[in-house]
Design an enzyme around this catalytic site. Structure first.
Site, short mmCIF file in Angstrom:
data_model
loop_
_atom_site.label_atom_id
_atom_site.label_comp_id
_atom_site.label_asym_id
_atom_site.label_seq_id
_atom_site.Cartn_x
_atom_site.Cartn_y
_atom_site.Cartn_z
N ARG A 186 0.84 -1.20 0.00
CA ARG A 186 0.00 0.00 0.00
C ARG A 186 0.88 1.25 0.00
O ARG A 186 0.58 2.23 -0.70
CB ARG A 186 -0.94 0.00 1.20
CG ARG A 186 -2.01 -1.07 1.16
CD ARG A 186 -2.94 -1.01 2.35
NE ARG A 186 -3.80 0.17 2.33
CZ ARG A 186 -4.58 0.54 3.34
NH1 ARG A 186 -4.60 -0.17 4.46
NH2 ARG A 186 -5.34 1.61 3.23
N CYS A 244 -1.38 5.71 9.22
CA CYS A 244 -1.76 4.46 8.58
C CYS A 244 -2.87 4.77 7.59
O CYS A 244 -2.82 5.78 6.90
CB CYS A 244 -2.17 3.42 9.63
SG CYS A 244 -3.54 3.94 10.69
#
Length: 289
Positions: A186, A244
């Site tokens: 990611r 995050c």
């Protein structure tokens, strides 16, 4: 005081009538709330806390997926669970490999809101179920009884732990170390299952939360964590921030940094806020880390 407690130590506290307030925060992104699992079996005396409604505010335009809850909402949830200012709190989730996110979110919020004594059950429910009572050799107990604790008196006083907004996170990435706690793919922008844009904040360092834990889901030793973060450029004298996807798993990284003796600020909005509206810069590839 360490930010974690072992299942053996917690069982000893419970047996000695030194019981902390126990909060069950089982949660998995995309899954239904953890209340049915809680009802099927939880630590004796634990109260269920819902991450989506009690540890986060509803997502809105321009916000991340898990904004900070309003202090009165969070405070009400904690008082309902029996949290007081002068009694220790232990928080747990399902645990296991890749776990600890939800419990760390509750730990971070309580510490941010001014509670002085909060710990996460190291390894979560999985660790509790894998341990044996040192006296009897029997498995540590679970309960299906929903407790009705005496309401607590905890009143949030925000600001007990450092936090970042988007502009502060961008600036910290330039002058200090901004850790991206998501999976490496990611970070690189190869996949993005939840947010509209793939990639990372320019200047951020890839630091997946999975590398904070052993194969059983317990935290690595403080020395091992310190070595890990030092290799990423983060040490006791470094200005460090963490983000995050939505501010949940990054709380686990803030906890791991604290175990290593490093204070870190949490960018609560994280990538889901950073990419809302499409106006902020995005980097891809293995820029750093």
């Amino acid at each position: 005081m360490t930010a974690i407690i072992s299942a053996t130590a917690l069982a000893g506290d419970l047996a000695a009538d030194a019981a902390p307030v126990l909060l069950d925060v089982r949660y998995k992104p995309g899954d239904p709330p953890g209340l049915p699992a809680y009802r099927a079996g939880h630590l004796p005396g634990a109260v269920y806390i819902d991450l989506e409604s009690e540890l986060a505010a509803p997502a809105g335009a321009g916000t991340g997926r898990h904004p900070l809850p309003a202090p009165d909402v969070f405070g009400s949830a904690m008082r309902r669970a029996g949290v007081t200012a002068d009694r220790p709190v232990v928080v747990y989730d399902a645990g296991g490999p890749g776990g600890g996110w939800a419990a760390a979110r509750c730990w971070w919020l309580l510490r941010w809101a001014g509670h002085p004594d909060v710990r996460v059950l190291d390894g979560g429910l999985a660790a509790w179920q894998s341990h044996r009572d040192p006296g009897s050799g029997e498995p540590l107990p679970l309960s299906t009884t929903t407790p009705e604790p005496v309401p607590g008196d905890f009143t949030p006083a925000p600001g007990g732990l450092p936090s970042l907004d988007a502009d502060e996170a961008a600036a910290l990435a330039r002058r200090g170390v901004l850790l991206d706690a998501r999976a490496a793919e990611r970070y690189r922008g190869e996949v993005e299952p939840l947010d509209p844009v793939a990639g990372h904040i320019p200047g951020a360092v890839s630091a997946p939360t999975t590398e904070n834990l052993t194969d059983t889901g317990a935290f690595r030793s403080p020395d091992a964590l310190a070595e890990r973060f030092a290799a990423l450029g983060a040490g006791p004298g470094t200005e460090v921030g963490v983000y995050c996807g939505s501010g949940v798993s990054a709380a686990q990284e803030v906890l791991a940094l604290q175990l290593a003796g490093i204070e870190a600020a949490l960018y609560v909005g994280s990538w889901s806020e950073w990419t809302a509206g499409g106006g902020r810069p995005v980097a891809t590839g293995p820029e750093r880390g």
